[in-house]
Design an enzyme around this catalytic site. Sequence first.
Site, PDB file in Angstrom:
ATOM      1  CB  SER A 253     140.319 -10.099  50.401  1.00 42.05           C
ATOM      2  OG  SER A 253     139.814  -9.142  51.189  1.00 42.05           O
ATOM      3  CE  LYS A 254     142.127 -16.771  53.736  1.00 45.84           C
ATOM      4  NZ  LYS A 254     143.725 -16.632  53.994  1.00 45.84           N
ATOM      5  NE  ARG A 255     139.084  -5.608  52.684  1.00 42.41           N
ATOM      6  CZ  ARG A 255     138.280  -5.092  52.095  1.00 42.41           C
ATOM      7  NH1 ARG A 255     137.245  -4.511  52.537  1.00 42.41           N
ATOM      8  NH2 ARG A 255     138.417  -4.485  50.773  1.00 42.41           N
ATOM      9  N   GLY A 257     134.688 -12.559  53.731  1.00 44.48           N
ATOM     10  CA  GLY A 257     134.005 -13.773  53.960  1.00 44.48           C
ATOM     11  C   GLY A 257     135.085 -14.754  53.246  1.00 44.48           C
TER      12      GLY A 257
END
Length: 484
Positions: A253-255, A257
């Site tokens: 997920s975006k956390r 990268g």
Amino acid sequence: MSDKVRVRIAPSPSGNLHIGTARTALFNYLYAKKTGGTFVLRIEDTDAERTEQAYVDNIFDSLKALGLNWDEGPDVGGEYGPYTQSQRFDIYPKYAQILLDKGYAYECFCTNEELEHEKEEAVKNHKPYVYSRKCLDITPEQREQYIKEGRKPSIRFKVEHKELVFNDMVKGELKFDTSLIGDFVIMKSNGAPTYNFAVVIDDMLMKISHIIRGEDHISNTPKQILIYEALGAKVPEFGHLGMILAPDRSKLSKRHGATAVSDFVKEGYLTDALINFVALLGWAPSDSVEIKTVDEIAQDFRINEISSSNSIFEYDKLNWMNGQYIKKMDISKLTDMIIPFLEGYDLSELSREKLEKMVEITREPLTTLKEIKDAVPYFFGEHVPLDEVKELLNTELSKNVLNKFLTLAQGWDFSDEEKIHNDLADLRTEFKEKYGYKPKETMWAIRGAITGRTRGADMVGILTVIGKEKTILRTKEALSTIKV
Ligand code: GLU
């Protein structure tokens, strides 16, 4: 199978193209290339609320940038179009009607509240939720009554209870107990098809022979096979790819990268490196040479060799691979790609030739194009800050070296790289013999004065890019700070 291979990628435009979808697209593309088949792009935009044109554009652009060009699709057309589901809304009710007529489907008038209640009951009884089939055998009078009340029916597929077995191209034999599925909705009460229905109708009409997709869809496959069977259609081959997980084994997920292809590009990843990297998530080359073009991978690709387990997305490995591509990329192309990452610098200070030279001598340690920004400040502007090298410069050694260097620089033709190179070599030898200065100490003094740093690109290269004026100015400025 004698039929021609037809594969597809069917993204939903509810976000930018995800790196996982790019891998699914790649494996389909590779399979088509390997077998001389056809690669189809279909946009699955039945969920109008989550669909945005910007995402459709992003999907097109990202797939193209990755080199995954489709043979049939919304923009290029083809024999089995349209290739956008929202333009196919007149097709689905016909097939729903066939299923209704044959008794494979039925109308359901249950309200959301009624269905919620059923679900709550199931949770209370610790049972998996399966629709009660309350509407399976409603009488014509009841139906009439519901319609009078203004209720609009959805259409549910009547699931035959059996053991459903299929041979997955990646995972091998898979078995499902269909009694756990429950009669699922194929047409919503607003007339829109559900994913499981639209996907089957489209794959069937587009003559898709092999469906290669993420294993997050595995629970949908039995439902889809049941629909093919009910329609008397040929069931395609299925292959479900393991998931791509983050290094901590959670969902990527975006956390962790970037996750969208376009975000990786914004971070300075090359699409050639990205596609090479994702190919290795679940597939391994037979010769263990990892750096490969998509064409090379296609020749070596065997679908049954895809790993059925999950793959870990190692950002470090991607960085390494991206660095490899940066090192060997054509310099003019690389310069074009790097220019957007040089925002804030006055590029008009350097000719194209000098800009390419700058890129050439700074690319070695880069793992992403974004890193260029911090690697090149001393190529621009008149002065450089000397704070970092103040102590290094404030020595007898630096004073001697820079005085000599200044004299040499004043006489140089800065386009004569060889002369500069030889003179600097002589300078090092001279100072070593005369004062015992180590060659690297001599160069540190020069580098410190010219760049304000102790490390960086090739010194002769830097001098030829910045030229005589700046070299002399910066050397004098450095000398003026020396107090010994
Ligand atoms: N639209 C679906 C998705 O984006 C496609 C699934 C499939 O390949 O069947 O997940």
